[in-house]
Scaffold this motif. Structure first.
Motif, short mmCIF file in Angstrom:
data_model
loop_
_atom_site.label_atom_id
_atom_site.label_comp_id
_atom_site.label_asym_id
_atom_site.label_seq_id
_atom_site.Cartn_x
_atom_site.Cartn_y
_atom_site.Cartn_z
N LYS A 27 12.91 9.43 -12.89
CA LYS A 27 13.19 8.33 -11.94
C LYS A 27 12.21 8.38 -10.79
N GLU A 28 11.99 9.59 -10.29
CA GLU A 28 11.05 9.75 -9.18
C GLU A 28 9.65 9.37 -9.59
N GLN A 29 9.30 9.79 -10.80
CA GLN A 29 7.95 9.49 -11.32
C GLN A 29 7.72 7.98 -11.41
N PHE A 30 8.72 7.23 -11.85
CA PHE A 30 8.55 5.77 -11.99
C PHE A 30 8.67 5.05 -10.65
N GLY A 31 9.40 5.60 -9.73
CA GLY A 31 9.57 4.97 -8.42
C GLY A 31 10.07 3.54 -8.54
N LYS A 32 9.42 2.63 -7.83
CA LYS A 32 9.89 1.23 -7.81
C LYS A 32 9.63 0.48 -9.11
N ARG A 33 8.88 1.12 -10.01
CA ARG A 33 8.60 0.44 -11.30
C ARG A 33 9.85 0.39 -12.18
N LEU A 34 10.86 1.18 -11.79
CA LEU A 34 12.06 1.30 -12.64
C LEU A 34 13.31 1.03 -11.81
N VAL A 35 14.22 0.23 -12.38
CA VAL A 35 15.53 0.10 -11.74
C VAL A 35 16.60 0.33 -12.81
N ILE A 36 17.63 1.08 -12.43
CA ILE A 36 18.74 1.32 -13.37
C ILE A 36 19.95 0.53 -12.88
N LEU A 37 20.44 -0.37 -13.74
CA LEU A 37 21.64 -1.14 -13.41
C LEU A 37 22.82 -0.53 -14.16
N GLY A 38 23.96 -0.43 -13.50
CA GLY A 38 25.12 0.17 -14.16
C GLY A 38 26.38 -0.67 -14.01
N ALA A 69 10.53 -4.35 -10.05
CA ALA A 69 10.66 -3.37 -11.14
C ALA A 69 10.08 -3.93 -12.43
N GLU A 70 9.28 -3.07 -13.07
CA GLU A 70 8.70 -3.44 -14.36
C GLU A 70 9.70 -3.18 -15.49
N PHE A 71 10.50 -2.12 -15.29
CA PHE A 71 11.46 -1.73 -16.32
C PHE A 71 12.88 -1.76 -15.75
N ILE A 72 13.76 -2.45 -16.47
CA ILE A 72 15.17 -2.48 -16.07
C ILE A 72 15.95 -1.73 -17.15
N VAL A 73 16.48 -0.57 -16.82
CA VAL A 73 17.30 0.16 -17.79
C VAL A 73 18.73 -0.27 -17.53
N PHE A 74 19.32 -0.90 -18.54
CA PHE A 74 20.65 -1.49 -18.36
C PHE A 74 21.71 -0.56 -18.94
N CYS A 75 22.49 0.05 -18.06
CA CYS A 75 23.59 0.89 -18.51
C CYS A 75 24.83 0.01 -18.56
N GLY A 76 25.04 -0.58 -19.71
CA GLY A 76 26.14 -1.51 -19.93
C GLY A 76 26.14 -1.79 -21.42
N VAL A 77 26.48 -3.01 -21.81
CA VAL A 77 26.47 -3.33 -23.24
C VAL A 77 25.43 -4.40 -23.56
N HIS A 78 25.24 -4.63 -24.86
CA HIS A 78 24.10 -5.43 -25.32
C HIS A 78 24.03 -6.82 -24.70
N PHE A 79 25.18 -7.55 -24.63
CA PHE A 79 25.09 -8.91 -24.10
C PHE A 79 24.63 -8.91 -22.64
N MET A 80 24.92 -7.85 -21.92
CA MET A 80 24.50 -7.76 -20.51
C MET A 80 22.99 -7.55 -20.42
N LEU A 87 17.33 -13.70 -17.65
CA LEU A 87 17.27 -14.08 -16.24
C LEU A 87 16.04 -13.52 -15.51
N THR A 88 15.25 -12.70 -16.19
CA THR A 88 14.05 -12.16 -15.54
C THR A 88 12.82 -12.75 -16.22
N ASP A 89 11.66 -12.62 -15.56
CA ASP A 89 10.45 -13.20 -16.17
C ASP A 89 9.89 -12.24 -17.23
N ASN A 90 8.85 -12.70 -17.90
CA ASN A 90 8.34 -11.95 -19.05
C ASN A 90 7.70 -10.61 -18.70
N ARG A 91 7.46 -10.40 -17.40
CA ARG A 91 6.83 -9.13 -17.03
C ARG A 91 7.84 -7.97 -16.94
#
Ligand code: 13P
Ligand code: SF4
Length: 378
Positions: A27-38, A69-80, A87-91
């Motif tokens: 997480k530290e290595q990625f910094g702002k490039r990564l966000v984890i949603l739960g 954030a370039e990467f959104i790691v979604f801790c939830g289920v598939h439809f989420m 809802l996000t752009d292609n990047r």
């Protein structure tokens, strides 16, 4: 349904402390490039790593707001995760740590069945327009269908607002005379319509396992709400008998349940509302108060943990766990972050352009109908 291949042995051998240290480091290595949603139903081990947490509505909104954030790691289920991709752009790349984290309710509304139902309902109707609503717990394909047919998505936080909107055909000046096809959760549909003053007799069930949903054209013409025969297997475990038993205890329990519970359960409860509504109701309650909560086990445990001055328990004597949410664990979280660090986007969830366009129409309508604070679903 998607399947997750078993992780390599190496991951099975790591202790929880090693997994935590690895996740922290990446997480530290990625910094702002990564966000984890739960999502609130995630287990405590995982939610501790979430940068942002919420219920379905809040997470959709938070996903839509991600611009860095370039990467959104979604801790939830598939439809989420699908909704986050839409809802996000292609990047932005959306990753679901375990692809088997699906939702049995979403699986109850197959797009081909929804198309067949629509054909039958439109043919049976005598001119009254039907507006389709899909609970956000549905596939992107079903959301796109709804978007294409002038309908909207809803969550349990804004279902009342969306149903009112749909009754008016999505226009403030509409006559309020539209019919509603509500999928896939019959309970949320029934509880919401009833809370808005519609009698149970104005609602019929469309059963996709039967020809024409098991309905006649006359039944469709006489009804106001056509409720899809779907349900949540977790919230289906709560019963009115459990509420009756809690009422017999000496302690003055407040009973609060999620609107995915059956109608008779919601009627017997003191309060009914979405995950966010439940959390806020207990957080705001006076110290020493008693709460019996009818919703997912991990959320109830966390509410109890975060309200040590109150008496919080599950409404059911058994653990009502969402086993698909539970598939997201430290091991899978660490694994997908490690793959990412190695330059491989494992478990990316991405929706094709056409589906994306129309499902975004339905999701944007949902986001435009956000309550300023969680509203009661009763
Ligand atoms: P909310 O997050 O909207 O309360 O929904 C609960 C749920 O079952 C999510 O799958
Ligand atoms: Fe689906 Fe129910 Fe689990 Fe929510 S709690 S993800 S509706 S099975």
């Amino acid at each position: 349904m998607l399947y997750q291949l078993p992780l390599a042995d190496r991951y099975q051998q790591l202790s929880d402390d090693e997994l935590r240290a690895g996740i922290r480091r990446l997480k530290e290595q990625f910094g702002k490039r990564l966000v984890i949603l739960g999502h609130h139903y995630q287990q405590q081990d995982v939610i501790e790593f979430a940068d942002l947490r919420g219920d379905s509505l809040k997470l959709s909104q938070l996903a839509a707001e991600q611009k860095d954030a370039e990467f959104i790691v979604f801790c939830g289920v598939h439809f989420m995760a699908e909704s986050a991709d839409i809802l996000t752009d292609n990047r932005r790349r959306v990753i679901l740590p375990d692809l088997s984290a699906g939702c049995s309710m979403a699986d109850m509304a197959d797009i081909d069945d929804v198309e067949d139902a629509w054909q039958f309902l439109e043919g049976a109707e005598d001119g009254t327009p039907i507006t389709p609503i899909t609970y956000v717990n549905s596939s992107a394909a079903v959301k796109a269908f709804v978007g294409r047919h002038d309908g909207a998505c809803c969550t349990s936080s804004n279902a009342k607002l969306v149903v009112e909107w749909a009754l008016h055909g999505g226009t403030p000046n509409g006559d309020g005379g539209h019919k509603i096809l509500f999928a896939p959760d019959q309970h949320l549909g029934r509880n919401t319509a009833y809370a808005l003053g519609f009698p149970l007799g104005s609602m019929i069930i469309y059963d996709p396992a039967q020809r024409n949903g098991g309905l006649t054209a006359e039944q469709v013409r006489a009804a106001r709400f056509i409720l899809w025969k779907g349900h949540c297997s977790v919230h289906g475990l709560f019963t009115k008998a459990q509420i009756d038993a809690v009422r017999k205890l000496d302690e003055p329990y407040n009973v609060i349940v999620h609107p995915e519970c059956a109608w008779e359960v919601c009627q017997a409860a003191d309060l009914v509302g979405s995950t966010e509504y439940i959390i806020q109701a207990v957080n705001k309650a006076p110290a020493g108060s008693y709460w019996a909560i009818g919703t997912e086990h991990n959320l109830v445990k966390r509410v109890a943990l975060e309200n040590p001055d109150k008496h919080v328990r599950s409404l059911a004597g058994i653990h009502c766990l969402c086993t698909t949410m539970y598939r997201i664990d430290l091991r899978h979280l660490y694994w997908c972050l490690e793959r990412l660090a190695a330059g491989e986007i494992a478990n990316q969830v991405s929706v094709d352009t056409e589906t994306r366009h129309w499902s975004k129409v339905a999701l944007d309508r949902m986001l435009a109908l956000r309550p300023t604070q969680p509203i009661s679903a009763k």
